[in-house]
Design an enzyme around this catalytic site. Structure first.
Site, PDB file in Angstrom:
ATOM      1  N   LYS A 145     -33.278 -52.522  11.997  1.00  0.00           N
ATOM      2  CA  LYS A 145     -33.943 -52.031  10.919  1.00  0.00           C
ATOM      3  C   LYS A 145     -35.401 -52.474  10.852  1.00  0.00           C
ATOM      4  CE  LYS A 145     -33.672 -55.144   6.879  1.00  0.00           C
ATOM      5  NZ  LYS A 145     -35.088 -55.426   6.792  1.00  0.00           N
ATOM      6  N   LYS A 179     -20.918 -59.168   6.725  1.00  0.00           N
ATOM      7  CA  LYS A 179     -20.426 -60.588   6.142  1.00  0.00           C
ATOM      8  C   LYS A 179     -19.024 -60.631   5.588  1.00  0.00           C
ATOM      9  CE  LYS A 179     -25.169 -61.547   4.375  1.00  0.00           C
ATOM     10  NZ  LYS A 179     -25.250 -62.945   5.032  1.00  0.00           N
ATOM     11  N   HIS A 237     -29.763 -52.066   2.931  1.00  0.00           N
ATOM     12  CA  HIS A 237     -29.018 -53.195   2.467  1.00  0.00           C
ATOM     13  C   HIS A 237     -28.242 -52.792   1.084  1.00  0.00           C
ATOM     14  CE1 HIS A 237     -30.323 -55.299   5.920  1.00  0.00           C
ATOM     15  NE2 HIS A 237     -31.106 -56.042   5.475  1.00  0.00           N
TER      16      HIS A 237
END
Length: 487
Positions: A145, A179, A237
């Site tokens: 990004k 994550k 995000h």
């Protein structure tokens, strides 16, 4: 996670900050673990700021080592990792230089992965240059990004890249999706009978998603001043995390099943009415203040930032999803720089019990909640009420912890490590599909346009605080507050 997949990993921007802090450390950790990377796999760094391989490896020793292995570097593993690395010095602006790259990788084994750790302005020229020397076959390409400045520019990049690489070859990376707690959120929801029946408007009062940073713009002032928090963090995000939290159960965990469900969430986002933006969107900009007792400058005095800049460094939004599961449940999104703490978390506030014989504490908002912490320490914590020891029925908040580093003996896998292994092994589930990206831009653009048209400056906040007071007032209108304000 064992693999026999041979690969040639070509890293554009091989001397850049992202390569030094994230990509090469992640590849080293996979190498050090043993069995995650095929022995025959090679890393080919591409840059113009080193003269040859010897100088490049010196650069890697100096800039990568500080970011690997918290418990020290295994020198034998480090030496064998460096043996994987080759170097090609080329000018990315000169397509003729790509002949050297073709010659360097021609006889190397396995699938070719091209990681573009460069500015987005170079994405299209690099892709065209790769195609001109026949390197777009048997290949995967990773795009960092930001992918564009708005929907139009994003589509332009996707169209150009799509002429050279098929959609299944394109990996649009968002490291938050890699994550461990995000993966465990899927496991909690879809692997346990406890949570899924509660994961809906009848039982959820509100959801908060926060990505807060203590850092300012650092050396990225030129980039950030033309981007801002809405483009830099919300469009990718935060909306990706929201789609993971709110998605319907996929029929399987294959890539398109997961991404189909995420897309349905993005398409169900209630459009922002330009006349209501002042009520549901807060933008701010940090002024001089202090972080943990250390004075820091205001945004407009940072290097590369225009003195009269109106770029936002903070955004808070109230978001609604127009579907049967989530109708009427507010999702509060927040991100900012120079805030009071570095934290990324998802807070699911369940509704209080409808009637309590145990006293008013059982009826208070936030008595039951799930807190999924993404950084700095990755944990999942379930809060509930329990009786305090002693006389009388006095209730107190207690919590159940899933602390990954304590429960699982094996070390956690960092987000970039997981995602890079997924690229090498051809797993697309944790990468953003083009239609997801377009849906996110379509939802964000009316906010961008209204902020540009109104010419209203961002609301000021002192560095080291939690942002403008208006962000707290927005939640107060719904009878709630940000998690740290309650504590």
């Amino acid at each position: 996670m064992q693999t026999d997949s041979s690969f040639t990993f070509v890293l554009f921007g091989g001397t850049g900050d992202l390569s030094m802090r994230k990509i090469l450390p992640a590849l080293f950790e996979a190498h050090r673990a043993g069995g995650m990377l095929a022995d025959s796999g090679k890393i080919v760094a591409v840059a113009r700021h080193a003269a040859d391989r010897v100088e490049y490896l010196q650069w890697v020793n100096e800039h990568v080592k500080p970011h690997v292995s918290k418990n020290g570097v295994d020198e034998a593993a480090w030496t064998s990792f460096l043996a994987r690395i080759e170097f090609v010095k080329i000018d990315l602006g000169n397509p003729e230089d790509f002949v050297q790259l073709r010659d360097a990788v021609r006889d190397l084994p396995g699938i070719r992965v091209f990681y573009l750790a460069t500015g987005p302005s170079l994405f299209v020229p690099i892709c065209h240059a790769l195609a001109s020397v026949g390197l777009n076959e048997n290949a995967r390409i990773v795009l960092e990004k930001p992918l564009g400045y708005d929907l139009k520019s994003s589509n332009a990049i996707n169209d150009a890249v799509g002429e050279i690489f098929a959609e299944e070859q394109i990996y649009r990376i968002d490291h938050y999706l890699g994550k461990e707690p995000v993966q465990n959120l899927l496991a909690l929801r879809f692997g346990n009978a406890l949570f899924e029946p509660l994961w809906r408007r009848e039982w959820v009062e509100s959801i908060q998603i926060t990505i807060a940073e203590e850092l300012g713009v650092e050396a990225r002032g030129d980039f950030y001043d033309n981007t801002g928090a809405l483009r830099d963090m919300v469009q990718n995000h935060l909306l990706q995390l929201l789609s993971i939290v709110a998605m319907e159960p996929p029929h399987s965990m294959d890539s398109d099943s997961v991404r189909d469900e995420k897309l349905r969430v993005l398409r169900a986002l209630k459009p922002i009415d330009p006349n209501e933006i002042g009520k549901v969107a807060v933008r701010g900009q940090y002024h001089a203040g202090g972080i943990r007792g250390t004075p820091v400058p205001g945004y407009v005095t940072e290097p590369g930032v225009k003195p009269d800049s109106t770029t936002e460094t903070f955004v808070a939004l109230k978001v609604e999803i127009e579907n049967w599961r989530w109708a009427g449940v507010p999702f509060f999104l927040r991100t900012g720089k120079r805030l009071a703490d570095r934290v990324a978390e998802i807070v699911v506030n369940f509704r209080p019990v409808p009637h309590s014989a145990l006293g008013v504490s059982a009826l208070r908002a936030g008595a039951n909640r799930l807190v999924i912490r993404l950084q700095p320490n990755e944990t999942i914590r379930l809060y509930c009420l329990a009786k305090q020891p002693g006389e009388g029925m006095n209730l107190a908040s207690v919590h159940l912890d899933l602390a990954f580093d304590q429960f699982f003996r094996e070390g956690q896998m960092e987000a970039y490590q997981r995602l890079l292994l997924d690229v090498i092994n051809g797993r697309l589930a944790l990468f953003v599909r083009r239609d997801e990206q377009e849906a996110a831009w379509r939802w964000v653009e009316p906010i961008l346009n209204e902020w540009t048209a109104s010419r209203k400056p961002p609301k000021p906040y002192a560095a080291g605080t939690w942002g403008p007071a208006a962000a707290s007032a927005m939640l107060a209108q719904h009878g709630t507050c940000w998690l740290e304000e309650e504590n």
